[in-house]
Design a protein around this motif. Structure first.
Motif, PDB file in Angstrom:
ATOM      1  N   ASP A   9      23.044 -18.354  40.925  1.00 40.83           N
ATOM      2  CA  ASP A   9      22.301 -18.241  39.836  1.00 40.83           C
ATOM      3  C   ASP A   9      21.233 -17.384  40.176  1.00 40.83           C
ATOM      4  N   PRO A  10      21.086 -16.097  39.424  1.00 43.73           N
ATOM      5  CA  PRO A  10      20.028 -15.346  40.159  1.00 43.73           C
ATOM      6  C   PRO A  10      18.595 -15.680  39.343  1.00 43.73           C
ATOM      7  N   GLY A  11      18.787 -16.515  38.221  1.00 42.92           N
ATOM      8  CA  GLY A  11      17.523 -17.008  37.519  1.00 42.92           C
ATOM      9  C   GLY A  11      17.172 -18.316  38.132  1.00 42.92           C
ATOM     10  N   ALA A  12      18.021 -18.907  38.604  1.00 39.12           N
ATOM     11  CA  ALA A  12      17.603 -20.366  39.313  1.00 39.12           C
ATOM     12  C   ALA A  12      18.233 -20.493  40.711  1.00 39.12           C
TER      13      ALA A  12
ATOM     14  N   LEU B 249      24.916 -22.089  31.972  1.00 39.39           N
ATOM     15  CA  LEU B 249      24.941 -21.291  33.129  1.00 39.39           C
ATOM     16  C   LEU B 249      25.234 -19.892  33.120  1.00 39.39           C
ATOM     17  N   ALA B 250      24.738 -19.295  34.226  1.00 40.51           N
ATOM     18  CA  ALA B 250      24.701 -17.928  34.217  1.00 40.51           C
ATOM     19  C   ALA B 250      26.086 -17.507  35.204  1.00 40.51           C
TER      20      ALA B 250
ATOM     21  N   VAL C 234      38.997 -25.916  38.412  1.00 37.58           N
ATOM     22  CA  VAL C 234      38.004 -27.116  38.540  1.00 37.58           C
ATOM     23  C   VAL C 234      36.971 -26.302  39.181  1.00 37.58           C
ATOM     24  N   GLY C 235      35.696 -26.604  38.321  1.00 38.46           N
ATOM     25  CA  GLY C 235      34.403 -26.133  38.807  1.00 38.46           C
ATOM     26  C   GLY C 235      33.444 -27.238  39.170  1.00 38.46           C
ATOM     27  N   VAL C 236      32.598 -26.929  40.014  1.00 40.79           N
ATOM     28  CA  VAL C 236      31.561 -27.909  40.330  1.00 40.79           C
ATOM     29  C   VAL C 236      30.194 -27.179  40.305  1.00 40.79           C
ATOM     30  N   ALA C 237      28.953 -27.674  40.136  1.00 41.18           N
ATOM     31  CA  ALA C 237      27.742 -27.063  40.048  1.00 41.18           C
ATOM     32  C   ALA C 237      27.155 -27.632  41.266  1.00 41.18           C
ATOM     33  N   LEU C 238      26.289 -26.851  42.102  1.00 39.99           N
ATOM     34  CA  LEU C 238      25.688 -27.182  43.369  1.00 39.99           C
ATOM     35  C   LEU C 238      24.135 -26.800  43.282  1.00 39.99           C
ATOM     36  N   ARG C 239      23.632 -27.552  44.036  1.00 39.02           N
ATOM     37  CA  ARG C 239      21.974 -27.632  44.086  1.00 39.02           C
ATOM     38  C   ARG C 239      21.830 -27.226  45.741  1.00 39.02           C
TER      39      ARG C 239
END
Length: 164
Positions: free
Chosen positions: A45-48, A24-25, A63-68
């Motif tokens: 994320d500038p690429g996504a 991840l960026a 703690v980190g979480v990825a989001l959509r």
């Protein structure tokens, strides 16, 4: 929030694989972040463009979480309110972001959603360090400290759902 480095951030993600976290960026300006004004570090994320990330301290751990982001964008006449910081934004300034739940629930495709500032700058909006484009903050009788506590509580409730 205390300053965190790249290794801490990549190791913190609870809802994605180590490979995904490695790829991840990260924000380019990580060293220049206003750490004292952040309850969480959030970035897109500038690429996504459909991906965002959120990292915070929780129980003494990072703690980190990825989001959509939802593919559905709102029109310019629509106004939305962030459910974390209660900042209002026009158009696509607030987005539905979903986080895959941690563990088996996430592998079973379960997710949790939250309407949040699209730029993930909630801590800066609450503190008045950043002003929303044509949006605003509600007039409140709560002090800034109480608003910060409320934002942290709402973030914690969201993370409880993701990590459960």
């Amino acid at each position: 929030m205390k300053a965190v480095n790249e290794q801490e951030i990549r190791a913190s993600f609870a809802n994605c694989s180590k490979g995904e976290a490695k790829r991840l960026a990260l924000p380019r300006d990580l060293a220049e972040q206003p750490w004292d004004d952040l309850d969480f570090l959030g970035w897109r994320d500038p690429g996504a463009p459909d991906r965002g990330y959120l990292v915070t301290e929780r129980g003494g751990e990072v703690v980190g979480v990825a989001l959509r982001l939802s593919a559905r964008q709102r029109g310019h006449l629509h106004r939305g309110m962030c459910s974390l910081c209660l900042t209002t934004h026009p158009g696509s300034g607030v987005s539905l972001m979903t986080a895959r739940r941690a563990g088996q629930a996430g592998r079973d495709s379960n997710s949790v959603g939250v309407y949040v500032c699209t730029d993930l700058a909630c801590p800066l909006y609450v503190r008045g360090k950043k002003l929303p484009d044509l949006g605003g903050r509600l007039e409140e009788t709560l002090t800034v400290e109480e608003q910060i506590d409320r934002t942290r509580a709402k973030l914690s409730a969201f993370l409880d759902k993701v990590l459960a």
